[in-house]
Design a protein around this motif. Structure first.
Motif, PDB file in Angstrom:
ATOM      1  N   ALA A 186       0.826  -1.198   0.000  1.00 39.00           N
ATOM      2  CA  ALA A 186       0.000   0.000   0.000  1.00 39.00           C
ATOM      3  C   ALA A 186       0.863   1.252   0.000  1.00 39.00           C
ATOM      4  N   LEU A 187       0.422   2.252  -0.780  1.00 40.43           N
ATOM      5  CA  LEU A 187       1.086   3.549  -0.889  1.00 40.43           C
ATOM      6  C   LEU A 187       2.524   3.437  -1.388  1.00 40.43           C
ATOM      7  N   VAL A 199      -4.967   0.256  -8.187  1.00 37.72           N
ATOM      8  CA  VAL A 199      -3.938   1.275  -7.967  1.00 37.72           C
ATOM      9  C   VAL A 199      -2.858   1.089  -9.031  1.00 37.72           C
ATOM     10  N   ILE A 225      -4.587   5.804  -7.063  1.00 43.30           N
ATOM     11  CA  ILE A 225      -5.886   5.150  -7.208  1.00 43.30           C
ATOM     12  C   ILE A 225      -6.443   5.382  -8.606  1.00 43.30           C
ATOM     13  N   TYR A 252      -5.384   2.341   2.468  1.00 41.22           N
ATOM     14  CA  TYR A 252      -6.185   3.003   1.434  1.00 41.22           C
ATOM     15  C   TYR A 252      -7.578   3.370   1.940  1.00 41.22           C
ATOM     16  N   ASP A 286     -11.570   3.113   0.334  1.00 39.90           N
ATOM     17  CA  ASP A 286     -11.332   2.709  -1.052  1.00 39.90           C
ATOM     18  C   ASP A 286     -10.806   1.280  -1.130  1.00 39.90           C
ATOM     19  N   GLY A 287     -10.042   0.861  -0.114  1.00 40.73           N
ATOM     20  CA  GLY A 287      -9.413  -0.454  -0.154  1.00 40.73           C
ATOM     21  C   GLY A 287     -10.125  -1.515   0.646  1.00 40.73           C
ATOM     22  N   VAL A 317      -7.038  -4.809  -2.782  1.00 41.99           N
ATOM     23  CA  VAL A 317      -6.375  -3.885  -3.696  1.00 41.99           C
ATOM     24  C   VAL A 317      -5.566  -4.655  -4.731  1.00 41.99           C
ATOM     25  N   TYR A 376      -5.877  13.168  -6.899  1.00 46.40           N
ATOM     26  CA  TYR A 376      -5.436  12.300  -5.810  1.00 46.40           C
ATOM     27  C   TYR A 376      -4.062  12.772  -5.368  1.00 46.40           C
ATOM     28  N   ASP A 425      -1.018  12.347  -2.113  1.00 48.07           N
ATOM     29  CA  ASP A 425      -0.504  11.741  -0.884  1.00 48.07           C
ATOM     30  C   ASP A 425       0.741  12.485  -0.426  1.00 48.07           C
ATOM     31  N   ASN A 455      -3.878  12.283   2.896  1.00 47.74           N
ATOM     32  CA  ASN A 455      -4.406  12.027   1.560  1.00 47.74           C
ATOM     33  C   ASN A 455      -5.568  12.969   1.285  1.00 47.74           C
TER      34      ASN A 455
END
Length: 999
Positions: free
Chosen positions: A41-42, A114, A119, A148, A151-152, A156, A469, A471, A493
């Motif tokens: 993630a991320l 993603v 995203i 996330y 959304d997650g 994902v 979007y 981050d 975010n």
């Protein structure tokens, strides 16, 4: 099916015994599990040891082995727990992506996409050339996706595209040419032809005529401006001016033998083609990289005139300058397609495919393909000519998609760095759908009264979507001691989403072929339910933290926290918090117990709680009003409350997940075994509650239901044989998932997502979701069918009865690859089990007499003895039925049973959803590199491939339906799976070849 599964397992187990001996001669290094770096993630990278939730990586080679131009479809069968469904077959396929089943009754259950840490959507992934993808990491566990946020919540799919080559310039070309054809069509009876009640009738859509006798006969309505000499061609299909008695200068009907033509439906469709070309340039040096790619994919579908053209451009670049790092990218995708369409104001004839199926099995459908006349009705007077529909009912669509990424990072020290990643996406689409007018000629008899004029119509639609979007991530990395390392990520975010839709339409075009609103004489009102117009905006802010602790190299802890603020929730209640925690332990490193047999062992577990607000629309919490015709009294229109209102205190659905995983590696990872068990509990499910009449509304949207989902996954990877020149890999997977509704609402045990008379899709307390319910034949306590002694017809239940799950409970995946020097042979297959499907097409086939079962009856002698049936003995008991026929004792009574009663018994439309599909087969050869260097090339690979070349369905599914298709997938009821509509086009199979060049 059970024999097939047993055989596969036998091969896997037999192969595993060869590994011990093969281990002795293994001279090629294998990458150990703990050496794998996973992008989570991320964009946070971890070793496989440190990952605490279930994840599975699909490499570029696995993704592209069959040259599928659709990256979503290319994932099918390659990840346990990941379900890819091709919901419909068209030039613009629609696919759904689900991980670990269903968590919400009315909300979104699709996995998050993603792409390069930003995203995105499944639509964008479908447009991304698969040969640009470096790898795809599928995060199945909720804890791994918790960063996330909402959304997650459904897992994902993280896509990493390729970066520039290291210290060199590289040019590559990837091309493929595919040929696409119909995979299957419903099996129909081939004994009786066009007509009604045992009489020939050239105008009928029914197959209730006499048995075939081979005599010449006339088919269809009179044809005008025909190309023929007015004579009968006794060698086959001919034309005549005297076979039909109607007025007109040149009346004509097709004259042909009265015989079955079993391939006419399949022959109606073309052999389509898919041509894909991609050129990529990438370069890199120390700290710098750049990549540019151009791709074009053209598709000519199996339906004449249906075609698409997709062009994409991708640029990626980055550089590291001192303590700064910069990354950026631009992605542009242009999509155009043209397809046959069923207009919103259709006259009840339905889709083209349904009109095609409403032909008796003797109709020479393809004889109508290449003639100068242009009639809307041809082989019967009730359903429109599919060739006319191809030409005159069209949708033209275009979309421009833009995406711009930028990222900047700064390294304060080796312990602290900061990075901001931003992305802006814009999608601008335009659609024009039309149907041309047709004025019928002067007919007599049945054709004069049944055939109607066709009214022209037009619908225009323009949409604009803009998404931002961003981050901000601050990263800390410290050794707290010689044994303990800590990594902390703190971030913010922000997401902004804007959407605008403008639609207009109407009927009766003043001049043919001019598709503008200025040419519409009867425009639809702006309040029409067929039109959508509006401007929408929503945004969200989130604060989050991720902590990773590592003790030596064998104990890892991960914890996350996120607080989200979303605009679609009530202002006073728009903030919600959710945490997660996970742990991973590597006993083979902790206790130094690893050896040549068991070289790796990992145990991990996690817990997470994630909110899901996807069910709540952009402005659902706002009080709404609507125009009501005739309110407050006749002749006067005014505003009233919107009939659907959302609870002003609505809150997100919350999904709590617990998961335990085990990963083992044997014989230096020549055998890999992984397993997961999990439980997902969703509470505060958002459902629709019927409101009281005094409230002034019909429906209220509230938090009230509960659901629990349990599942398990097993992955087995084997390398039975491996030498410097030869390698055989086997991967097998199994996943199980079942969702149970625990509570609906006080006083209500079930709600219908879709209800259609004899069947429905429900959420029912204590039952699986989604649940299929159907009307059934009544049975006694021994399970025998109770029939009416007077006519032989089965008695029908007064209510709908539970019939089973609309989604498969178990999915088996299997893939294998054999490499020998430059050759590679690969295959992917899956088997889905444990679901039921409503085959709506059976209702129509039963009505018009084409249903296979109706041909198994000797109609002239009446109906059939219902198997395992009983009749009342008059004393409260039942006696076996051996004489009374279902469908009566005459041709006419058989017709009545199948055309009128059969489809009112929902049980008759239900088929088993089990399916085995060979998804991919590929053979590729890479020429020796030494040979290529002489010509200035690095590599040449040529290949042959097939996609979906074979399928085996349940015995009661006579190709009526592809069990993975879903009519409601993109409607207001996306979770109402298990229904295949009669108008959905047949699935396809693909054969092709590919060429890959690297310079």
């Amino acid at each position: 099916m059970k024999k097939l599964t047993t055989s596969v397992l036998a091969v896997v187990l037999t192969s595993s015994f060869a590994l011990v001996n093969a281990q002795k001669r293994d001279t090629v290094k294998t990458q150990n599990i703990d050496e794998v770096i996973v992008t989570g993630a991320l964009g946070i990278k971890k070793t496989a040891d440190a990952v605490t939730s279930a994840q599975q990586v699909v490499s570029a080679d696995q993704l592209n082995q069959a040259s599928n131009p659709n990256a979503v479809q290319a994932l099918t069968g390659k990840v346990a727990g990941l379900t890819i469904n091709q919901n419909n077959s068209s030039v613009n396929d629609n696919n759904s992506i689900q991980l670990r089943g269903i968590r919400s009754i009315s909300g979104n259950n699709s996995a998050l996409i993603v792409i390069d840490n930003v995203i995105s959507t499944a639509t964008v992934l479908q447009g991304l050339p698969p040969d640009l993808i470096e790898s795809i990491n599928v995060i199945k566990g909720a804890q791994g996706a918790a960063l996330y946020g909402s959304d997650g919540v459904n897992g994902v799919v993280i896509v990493s595209t390729k970066r520039g080559a290291k210290n060199r310039l590289s040019v590559s070309y990837d091309g493929s040419v595919d040929f696409e054809s119909v995979a299957f069509v419903p099996k129909r009876q081939m004994k009786y032809g066009q007509g009604w009640d045992d009489a020939r009738d050239q105008f009928e859509n029914g197959a209730w005529g006499p048995a075939f006798n081979g005599e010449l006969t006339a088919y269809g309505v009179p044809l005008y401006d025909y190309n023929g000499d007015g004579t009968i061609n006794t060698n086959g299909i001919g034309w005549t001016g005297s076979a039909s008695t109607t007025s007109g200068d040149n009346p004509a009907a097709i004259i042909a033998p009265y015989i079955a033509r079993p391939n006419e439906i399949k022959n109606f469709f073309n052999t389509g083609s898919i041509r894909s070309h991609s050129l990529t340039l990438n370069a890199g040096s120390e700290g710098k990289y750049a990549l540019v790619s151009l791709n074009n994919t053209q598709r000519e579908f199996i339906l004449e005139g249906d075609k698409s053209n997709k062009t994409s451009f991708l640029f990626k670049g980055g550089a590291k300058v001192n303590n700064f790092s910069f990354d950026g990218g631009i992605n542009y995708i242009r999509t155009d397609f043209s397809q046959n369409t069923t207009m919103y104001d259709d006259d009840g004839n339905g889709s083209l495919y349904w009109a095609l199926l409403q032909s008796a099995p003797d109709i020479p459908v393809t004889a109508y393909a290449n003639n100068s006349w242009d009639n809307a009705y041809t082989y019967n007077i009730y359903y429109m000519n599919p060739y006319w529909k191809i030409k005159h009912a069209r949708q033209d669509f275009s979309r421009d998609f833009y995406s711009g990424n930028f990222g900047v990072g700064y390294e304060f020290s080796k312990h602290i760095n900061v990075r901001y990643t931003g992305n802006i996406q814009g999608s601008f689409s335009s659609s024009q759908s039309h149907r041309d007018a047709w004025d019928k000629p002067t007919f007599s008899g049945a054709a004069a009264t049944s055939i109607k004029n066709v009214t022209s119509s037009l619908k225009l639609s323009d949409t604009k979507a803009l998404d931002y979007y961003g981050d901000l991530l601050v990263n800390f990395d410290y050794d707290l001691s010689t044994d303990v390392n800590a990594k902390l990520n703190l971030g913010h975010n922000y997401q902004e989403h804007r959407y605008q839709v403008t639609e207009n339409g109407g009927a009766n075009l003043a001049y043919p072929g001019i598709y503008t609103m200025a040419n519409v004489t009867q425009p639809l009102s702006s309040a029409s339910t067929n039109l959508e117009n509006g401007t929408f905006r929503k945004n969200s802010h989130s604060l989050f933290a991720n902590l990773d602790l590592a003790y030596r190299d064998y104990l890892f802890l991960n914890a996350t926290a996120r607080n989200e603020f979303v605009s679609q929730l009530p202002k006073e209640n728009n903030s919600y918090f959710y945490p997660s925690v996970g742990v991973s332990f590597i006993p083979t490193k902790a206790f130094a117990i690893g050896g040549s047999t068991l070289n790796y062992a990992k145990i991990s577990a996690n817990w997470s709680r994630v909110g899901n607000s996807s069910t709540i629309g952009w402005y659902d919490t706002n009080r709404t009003a609507e125009i009501a015709t005739g309110f407050p009294f006749n002749g006067v229109s005014s505003f009233r409350n919107g009939m659907v209102q959302t609870d002003p205190n609505i809150k997100p659905e919350f999904v709590t997940t617990s998961e335990v995983n085990l990963d083992l590696g044997f014989l230096n990872d020549r055998v890999k075994l992984g397993g997961s068990v999990y439980q997902q509990d969703t509470k505060d499910l958002i459902t629709r509650q019927t409101a009281s009449g005094t409230s002034g509304i019909n429906t209220k949207v509230i938090n009230i239901a509960k659901m629990q989902s349990k599942g398990a996954e097993i992955n087995l990877g084997l390398v039975p044989f491996k030498t410097p020149d030869f390698k055989w890999e086997i991967n097998a997977g199994y996943s199980y998932n079942e969702s149970i509704v625990q509570e609906v609402m006080p006083g209500v045990d079930e709600i219908a997502l879709v209800q259609a008379g004899a069947w429905g899709i429900y959420a029912q307390k204590g039952s699986v979701f989604p649940l299929i319910k159907v009307s059934k034949m009544q049975r006694d306590n021994q399970g025998r069918i109770i029939i009416n002694a007077a006519n032989g017809n089965p008695l029908i239940t007064s209510t709908l009865e539970n019939a089973g799950s609309a989604v498969p409970k178990s999915i088996y995946n299997f893939s294998t690859g054999i490499s020998y020097k430059g050759f590679r042979l690969g295959a992917v297959a899956d088997y889905r089990y444990g679901s039921k499907v409503i085959a709506d097409v059976k209702a129509g086939l039963a009505f018009n007499g084409s249903l296979y079962d109706s041909g198994e009856v000797v109609r002239e002698e009446g109906g059939f003895i219902m198997p395992n049936s009983v009749i009342s003995d008059g004393n409260g008991g039942y006696t076996p039925n051996t004489t009374i026929k279902t469908g009566g004792n005459s041709y006419g009574s058989v017709l009545t049973y199948f055309s009128s009663l059969y489809s009112t018994i929902g049980e008759n439309l239900l088929v088993d959803g089990q399916a085995f599909k060979l998804r991919e087969v590929s053979l590729a050869y890479t020429l020796p590199k030494d040979m290529m260097r002489a010509y200035g090339l690095q590599e040449i690979t040529v290949g042959l491939h097939a996609r979906n070349p074979f399928q085996k369905f349940a015995d009661n599914n006579l190709n009526y339906v592809d069990p993975e298709s879903s009519y409601y997938s993109s409607s207001a009821n996306p979770n109402a799976r298990g229904v295949a509509n009669r108008g959905q086009l047949p699935s396809t199979k693909v054969y092709g070849f590919s060429l890959n060049l690297k310079f």
